[in-house]
Design an enzyme around this catalytic site. Structure first.
Site, short mmCIF file in Angstrom:
data_model
loop_
_atom_site.label_atom_id
_atom_site.label_comp_id
_atom_site.label_asym_id
_atom_site.label_seq_id
_atom_site.Cartn_x
_atom_site.Cartn_y
_atom_site.Cartn_z
N HIS A 51 -8.36 -4.09 -1.37
CA HIS A 51 -7.21 -3.59 -0.94
C HIS A 51 -6.72 -4.19 0.26
CE1 HIS A 51 -4.05 -0.18 -1.19
NE2 HIS A 51 -4.06 -0.22 0.00
N SER A 100 0.88 -1.33 0.07
CA SER A 100 0.12 -0.03 -0.04
C SER A 100 0.87 1.19 -0.04
CB SER A 100 -0.78 -0.01 1.17
OG SER A 100 -2.03 1.06 1.17
N ASP A 111 -10.21 -2.62 -5.87
CA ASP A 111 -9.47 -1.64 -5.27
C ASP A 111 -9.41 -0.22 -6.37
OD1 ASP A 111 -7.53 0.12 -4.07
OD2 ASP A 111 -6.05 -1.25 -4.48
#
Length: 436
Positions: free
Chosen positions: A398, A265, A368
């Site tokens: 995600h 991320s 996502d």
């Protein structure tokens, strides 16, 4: 579509994240020392023993001026133990009352062991060894590639020692057969950009210094370094001013010439920045060489929205509105711009030229909202002949492979397996025998 359990957990997660972001935006003074974890985020203790999963861990504070720390994950496969102590140049010191130095197991009935024919028993604390001064002998210890990992958390939360990150790094260390260095970078808003990015680069420089200190141990007394003793009588190597101590796990088992960056991320943003700086530094980072990077669902964004940013703006776990708030907490007010060099990888003049970037694996999830920009970045790398495949996982969200609740799902395991297959193309000493 994601399961009902994932949907319900996503609602709960988003509620807590929104509350956390709002509280952080109202009273966290900026400080150069910063924080690397939040009180409400429980951490997994380091365990210097080869437990049932065959991975030992230890925590190290590597910067005296900040809270920067790392957790090292050493897989048991690094112990390519010789059959005869006389052939082992990294022979640990022994004593009748302490067992093998570096391996915290009780001695045998005779007070010592005559060989390393048996692997280290589960539960034994592994301390590592220090190189001997004799340079005529060759090491029989196995040197593993080094993977530097940056956790996720929207720059404002998460930790390199959290239970979820600990489990993920253990899995990667085993599957990729690498030493993982999980970075505890400073969090926003206490430390805004570029603090986290600078911390990532500091770790790479620290890794280079560790390799050079280990080399200095071969010529002790030359004036470039020194030797000291702890209270327990064990040697350790320090630099000229005693500011750094060689880390034995890395000195004996690490091969920094095969270094991989892995970011999760927002950690993918940090990894990409560190990769760029490593390219610019060139030989200044020797012997560290970044041979590849893995970007897992990067936290990219930009002023002009992509199709997924419009269609999936209210997606699971991290929706667009909350991520915008996280970016406001991370970037200094006077620099806030969705096309900031930390946010948008596609802005021109970001440097260095994309053709100089290392091979890059990009992992994205179907649900996502950030996936299209990550895919576009990968396409730009392929246009200049950089190996940059994209792995998109159906029905995934995600952080599907790193979030605590989802770590044990088949998708998370499959993702780790796929990463290992690709990474081994660039860390294998036998050549690129693995490929998609």
């Amino acid at each position: 579509m994601p399961s009902v359990g994932v949907k319900l957990y996503s609602m709960f997660f988003k509620f807590l994240l929104k509350h956390r972001l709002q509280s952080l935006s109202h009273g966290s003074p900026e400080t150069p020392f910063g924080v690397t974890s939040r009180p409400e985020e429980p951490s997994a203790p380091a365990n210097p023993s080869f437990a049932s999963d065959g991975v030992a861990t230890k925590d190290i504070h590597i910067d005296l001026l900040t809270s920067l720390s790392v957790r090292i994950f050493l897989p048991e496969s690094s112990l390519d133990l010789p059959r005869s102590l006389s052939d082992d140049p990294f022979r640990p010191r022994r004593s009748s009352d302490a067992g093998i130095a570096g391996i915290g197991c009780p001695p045998s009935d005779h007070g010592r062991r005559s060989s390393y024919d048996s692997p280290v028993e589960p539960g034994c604390a592994y301390g590592g060894y220090l190189p001997t001064v004799d340079t005529r002998r060759r090491s029989t210890s196995r040197r593993l590639p080094v993977m530097v990992q940056f956790h996720g958390g929207a720059f404002v939360s998460g930790s390199n020692t959290s239970a979820a990150n600990d489990l993920f790094c253990r899995r990667i260390a085993r599957l990729c057969d690498v030493i993982v260095i999980a970075v505890g970078y400073r969090l926003a808003p206490e430390s805004r950009f570029p603090a986290a990015f600078e911390d990532g680069l500091k770790v790479l420089n620290w890794l280079a210094k560790q390799a050079n200190l280990a080399e200095c141990s071969k010529s002790l007394g030359s004036g470039k370094g020194g030797e000291g003793k702890r209270a327990d009588g064990h040697r350790y190597i320090v630099d000229t001013f005693g500011a750094s101590i060689v880390e034995p796990w890395l000195a004996i088992h690490g091969d920094p010439s095969r270094c991989v960056l892995l970011g999760v991320s927002c950690g993918a943003n940090i990894a990409d920045y560190v990769a760029r700086k490593a390219v610019e530094a060139g030989k200044l980072l020797d012997p560290v060489k970044v041979v590849a990077q893995v970007l897992m669902y990067p936290f990219f964004i930009g002023t002009v929205p992509t199709r997924s940013e419009i269609k999936l703006a209210n997606s699971y776990f991290y929706d667009k509105s909350m991520c915008l708030l996280a970016w406001r907490l991370f970037l200094p007010e006077e620099e806030f711009d969705l096309d900031h060099l930390a946010a948008n990888p596609l802005i021109p003049g970001r440097g260095p030229p994309l053709k100089c970037m290392p091979p890059t694996l990009t992992v994205v999830a179907e649900h996502d909202w950030m996936k299209d920009r990550a895919i576009a970045y990968s396409e730009e790398l392929r246009k200049v002949n950089v190996d940059s495949p994209v792995l998109e996982y159906k029905d995934a969200v995600h952080e599907f492979a790193t979030l605590d609740m989802l770590l044990k799902t088949p998708e998370a395991q499959a993702c780790a397996d796929d990463i290992a297959i690709w990474v081994k193309k660039y860390i294998s000493l036998r050549g690129h025998e693995f490929s998609y």
